[in-house]
Scaffold this active site. Structure first.
Site, PDB file in Angstrom:
ATOM      1  N   TRP A   1       6.881  -6.219  14.463  1.00  0.00           N
ATOM      2  CA  TRP A   1       7.670  -6.396  13.240  1.00  0.00           C
ATOM      3  C   TRP A   1       9.162  -6.352  13.531  1.00  0.00           C
ATOM      4  O   TRP A   1       9.938  -7.105  12.935  1.00  0.00           O
ATOM      5  CB  TRP A   1       7.256  -5.376  12.180  1.00  0.00           C
ATOM      6  CG  TRP A   1       5.801  -5.526  11.854  1.00  0.00           C
ATOM      7  CD1 TRP A   1       4.798  -4.641  12.153  1.00  0.00           C
ATOM      8  CD2 TRP A   1       5.155  -6.665  11.247  1.00  0.00           C
ATOM      9  NE1 TRP A   1       3.586  -5.152  11.750  1.00  0.00           N
ATOM     10  CE2 TRP A   1       3.776  -6.380  11.193  1.00  0.00           C
ATOM     11  CE3 TRP A   1       5.607  -7.878  10.740  1.00  0.00           C
ATOM     12  CZ2 TRP A   1       2.843  -7.285  10.651  1.00  0.00           C
ATOM     13  CZ3 TRP A   1       4.688  -8.776  10.206  1.00  0.00           C
ATOM     14  CH2 TRP A   1       3.330  -8.475  10.163  1.00  0.00           C
TER      15      TRP A   1
ATOM     16  N   ASP B   1      12.854  -0.699   8.201  1.00  0.00           N
ATOM     17  CA  ASP B   1      11.609  -1.226   7.667  1.00  0.00           C
ATOM     18  C   ASP B   1      10.637  -0.045   7.620  1.00  0.00           C
ATOM     19  O   ASP B   1      10.219   0.456   8.656  1.00  0.00           O
ATOM     20  CB  ASP B   1      11.099  -2.327   8.609  1.00  0.00           C
ATOM     21  CG  ASP B   1       9.739  -2.881   8.194  1.00  0.00           C
ATOM     22  OD1 ASP B   1       9.145  -2.363   7.234  1.00  0.00           O
ATOM     23  OD2 ASP B   1       9.276  -3.842   8.858  1.00  0.00           O
TER      24      ASP B   1
ATOM     25  N   LYS C   1       0.742  -0.867   1.733  1.00  0.00           N
ATOM     26  CA  LYS C   1       0.162   0.136   2.633  1.00  0.00           C
ATOM     27  C   LYS C   1       0.188   1.517   1.979  1.00  0.00           C
ATOM     28  O   LYS C   1      -0.839   2.115   1.728  1.00  0.00           O
ATOM     29  CB  LYS C   1       0.898   0.144   3.957  1.00  0.00           C
ATOM     30  CG  LYS C   1       0.773  -1.210   4.659  1.00  0.00           C
ATOM     31  CD  LYS C   1       1.762  -1.364   5.751  1.00  0.00           C
ATOM     32  CE  LYS C   1       1.949  -2.819   6.102  1.00  0.00           C
ATOM     33  NZ  LYS C   1       0.725  -3.487   6.570  1.00  0.00           N
TER      34      LYS C   1
HETATM   35  C1  LIG Z   1       6.072  -2.467   9.582  1.00  0.00           C
HETATM   36  C2  LIG Z   1       5.792  -3.770   8.914  1.00  0.00           C
HETATM   37  N1  LIG Z   1       6.817  -4.567   8.595  1.00  0.00           N
HETATM   38  C3  LIG Z   1       6.615  -5.750   7.985  1.00  0.00           C
HETATM   39  C4  LIG Z   1       5.358  -6.202   7.669  1.00  0.00           C
HETATM   40  C5  LIG Z   1       5.192  -7.527   6.996  1.00  0.00           C
HETATM   41  O1  LIG Z   1       5.000  -7.283   5.667  1.00  0.00           O
HETATM   42  P1  LIG Z   1       4.739  -8.429   4.587  1.00  0.00           P
HETATM   43  O2  LIG Z   1       3.383  -8.977   4.878  1.00  0.00           O
HETATM   44  O3  LIG Z   1       4.813  -7.682   3.286  1.00  0.00           O
HETATM   45  O4  LIG Z   1       5.793  -9.447   4.721  1.00  0.00           O
HETATM   46  C6  LIG Z   1       4.252  -5.406   7.974  1.00  0.00           C
HETATM   47  C7  LIG Z   1       2.910  -5.871   7.625  1.00  0.00           C
HETATM   48  O5  LIG Z   1       1.901  -5.445   8.078  1.00  0.00           O
HETATM   49  C8  LIG Z   1       4.475  -4.157   8.615  1.00  0.00           C
HETATM   50  O6  LIG Z   1       3.453  -3.370   8.938  1.00  0.00           O
END
Ligand SMILES: Cc1ncc(COP(=O)(O)O)c(C=O)c1O
Length: 362
Positions: free
Chosen positions: A104, A173, A197
């Protein structure tokens, strides 16, 4: 599969607290005496105003935010934030630091680079397949922000404490560990998190933004991509994801009123993670993939002696009412996501199953 609910270890969308699902069910056809479903009411109604304002107040209370912070609800997931952050905060002569701790973070870095922004990757744990959280950051003195991913959902690592950045605001994030522990909010300029989550269903992303960073938002970027648009309109410049925000409100109410607040939640999360890691550490059959001091309390990633056994483990677990234990497709192995809503009983049931499985195949 029958009508029984299972213990759900999915990484996201993930388990929601049962009392929340029941409350949604109870009020589904007639919300707050409106004679309409919460999915049918206007976002301009008093009913929805009460929902969104209560959700915002709960966020402020749980994280003990002071008046400098705005609480926003956006769409596009956490992934949209990867591009919005540099777009809003980095003008021509600005620069920012990024720490790369996995999939991520890598995506967040890429989205800044696509826009041609000036950023530095000041630390990375790629050399060890992202199994640890880097220490001793060498920050760029004039950086506008430093971006981190507080919990790495796929690699199973987590920042146990947040770095001292000497006043440079941290942009984090927190998609997979928001509301799992108290924060020193003074360190942060922006916190963002996809809801699916730890706080609700997919479809809404929470952003907590400090006044001074909000003021940086340039006028020349598209309206819907500006944080200021959401701040000025109480997240209702356009139609917000009403049902998702309503669910977030109920999850936060559950956290405050049923669990008893963030300290209690943190203790429970620690207890759940300890139960699982302690068992794994003495077993020798299950091997955690993250370095011990970087382990996540939310996503417990582990391997079995062979891929064949991992497949059997996931399949047999499901037959025993334990779902979602397959590791992310990019890394393989197994993963138990034990976010806030996952009860201790679910983790106990998992450990019992792991013992039986080890006795059978170990
Ligand atoms: C730490 C983290 N950041 C970003 C995301 C991406 O999130 P989204 O699917 O809401 O764009 C995830 C998805 O699993 C994640 O675990």
């Amino acid at each position: 599969m029958g009508t029984e609910r299972i213990h759900n270890f999915n990484a996201g969308p993930a388990a929601l607290p049962l009392p929340v699902l029941e409350e949604i069910q109870d009020s589904f056809l007639n919300f707050a005496g409106s004679g309409m479903s919460v999915m049918e009411i206007s976002h301009r109604s008093k009913w929805f105003d009460d929902v969104i304002n209560d959700a915002i107040e709960r966020v402020q209370r749980i994280l003990q935010l002071d008046g400098r912070f705005h609480v926003l609800f956006l769409q596009g997931g956490a992934s949209m934030q990867f591009c919005m952050v540099p777009m809003n905060f980095l003008s021509k002569n600005d620069t920012a630091d990024y720490v790369n701790t996995g999939t991520w973070s890598t995506k967040a870095i890429k989205e800044a680079q696509i826009q041609g922004k000036s950023i530095q990757v000041i630390a990375s744990s790629e050399d060890q397949n992202f199994a640890y959280i880097p220490k001793n950051l060498q920050l760029t003195p004039n950086a506008t922000y430093v971006h981190i991913t507080s919990n790495n959902t796929i690699k199973g690592t987590q920042w146990s404490t947040f770095p001292d950045t000497g006043g440079i605001p941290i942009v984090s994030d927190m998609s997979s560990d928001i509301f799992s522990r108290p924060l020193d909010v003074d360190k942060f300029g922006l916190i963002y998190a996809g809801a699916q989550k730890n706080m609700g269903p997919a479809g809404v992303c929470l952003a907590i933004i400090r006044e001074d960073l909000l003021a940086r938002t340039p006028e020349e970027i598209p309206t819907m991509l500006r944080y200021s648009t959401y701040a000025q309109k109480n997240s209702m410049f356009n139609t917000p994801p009403c049902f998702a925000i309503y669910t977030v409100q109920l999850v936060l109410k559950w956290l405050e009123e049923t669990i008893g607040g963030l300290d209690k939640m943190t203790a429970l999360n620690q207890e759940k993670a300890n139960l699982l890691y302690d068992y794994m550490d003495q077993s020798g059959f299950y091997k955690g993939t993250a370095e011990q001091e970087s382990r996540s309390l939310m996503n417990v990633t582990f391997r079995l002696p062979s891929e064949d056994l991992e497949k059997k483990f996931v399949a047999e677990a499901l037959k025993n009412g334990l779902g979602g234990l397959k590791g992310h497709r990019s890394v393989g192995g197994c993963r138990a996501s034990i976010y806030n809503p996952t009860p201790l009983a679910a983790v106990s049931a998992l450990v019992d199953f792991m013992k039986t499985f080890e006795q059978k195949y170990g």
